[in-house]
Design an enzyme around this catalytic site. Sequence first.
Site, mmCIF file in Angstrom:
data_model
loop_
_atom_site.group_PDB
_atom_site.id
_atom_site.type_symbol
_atom_site.label_atom_id
_atom_site.label_comp_id
_atom_site.label_asym_id
_atom_site.label_seq_id
_atom_site.Cartn_x
_atom_site.Cartn_y
_atom_site.Cartn_z
ATOM 1 N N LYS A 205 1.986 -2.943 -0.303
ATOM 2 C CA LYS A 205 1.065 -3.899 -0.903
ATOM 3 C C LYS A 205 0.157 -3.193 -1.922
ATOM 4 O O LYS A 205 0.237 -1.989 -2.133
ATOM 5 C CB LYS A 205 0.233 -4.577 0.181
ATOM 6 N N HIS A 206 -0.747 -3.956 -2.527
ATOM 7 C CA HIS A 206 -1.633 -3.421 -3.569
ATOM 8 C C HIS A 206 -2.420 -2.227 -3.062
ATOM 9 O O HIS A 206 -2.530 -1.198 -3.727
ATOM 10 C CB HIS A 206 -2.621 -4.500 -4.031
#
Length: 435
Positions: A205-206
Amino acid sequence: MNKLAINGGRKLRAEPFPAYNTIGKEEEEAALRVLRSGKLSTYLGAWHADFHGGNEVQSLEKEWAEYFNVKHAISVNSATSGLYAAVGAIGLNPGDEVIVSAYTMSASATAILVYGGIPVFADIEEDYYCLDVNSIREKITAKTKAIMVVDIFGQPYDADAINALAEEYGLKVIEDTAQAPNAKYGERYAGTLGDIGVFSLNYHKHIHCGEGGIIVTNDDELAFKLKLIRNHAEAVLGGKGYNHKDELINMIGFNYRMNEIEASIAREQLKKLPMLFEERSRNVQYLDEKLSQLPAINGNRIRKNTTHAFYTHTLTFDSKLADGIHRDKFIKAVSAELPQTILRDDSPVLMGCGYVKPLYLLPLYQERIAFGKDGYPFNLSTNINYGKGLCPVTEDMHYNKLFAHEFMRPGMKKKDMDDVVNAFEKVWTHRHEIC
């Protein structure tokens, strides 16, 4: 030299793409701080001061709530756990229905099954890929309890329309915002738009701490239930005391607790989110402009009055404008021109057709077998449809039009992105050679 790699020619690029690695000395020092303390976790599954976890966990929750301007943030060991806890906290009963996207990671729907609920799949928007409010309305019945919206690919859901529909029918809204941290709908952050929001801190994820998740809500009662489910609720309520048997609904708790090392790393990662978000946005803007110049490719679309988090760069392919060449063949040829990515060496080129298979077509739903041999909880309903054709926009996007890549990740330089663009242009120029 210009022979397509898929036909035996030389790849346009052989050098691996740079890794997406946001872990640095800050995270290293944070983890060492915890190791040196000797307190890797201080949770107790009892009504005690340590029911809420240790200093790192509680600090992360406070900082997350402040950043996203929300009253409560509850850390968990994964976003999947967060979704499970969210469904439990709203008081889902066996046989209740929850409307959910068919085009999302499987946990968005299995969270409903865990509490004996029935996933009812609605179709997506053709432009933005989130749940379509009109499709949701068609699926509402007397048994509908909630809507599970998904901010898919980083795009916030149509909050005004869907929240109004939920209010009209007295439904809860759970927002799966695993792919959209820092995105906004108007002035509000994705994840804070419904009754409960769930963020992911999984490794791709980010921002991440390996595995982990954060649940957010502005509702005091829901927040307390979420904390109970996270940490052995049934063993806690006796010590705390309860006023009515209804307070015991879905209070069979789990161990969804995040440890102190993960929390310390997540605290440092949160500080980097704005910078990483901005870099993704710049990279997507650059790639979108370049790739959209090819006649068969339509660029990413962003809902009015929102910002997009760009978990992936998602585009669509029009086979008619590519002289009948199907998307799958075209993207396979582009992928053949490109190398793998450092730290993702065991993965194919970070580009693919569609996303996940529409969930209702998975064996779980086709056979209606989940818990036990008799098909619980599907056997609580006589009116559910999981047949092919249920969500035509979803199926068309998945099997014919949509494709996505990850070459907009922070760490990619302009020359790296230019190689991606050049690969598309090479294949487009020689598209008639695709077998």
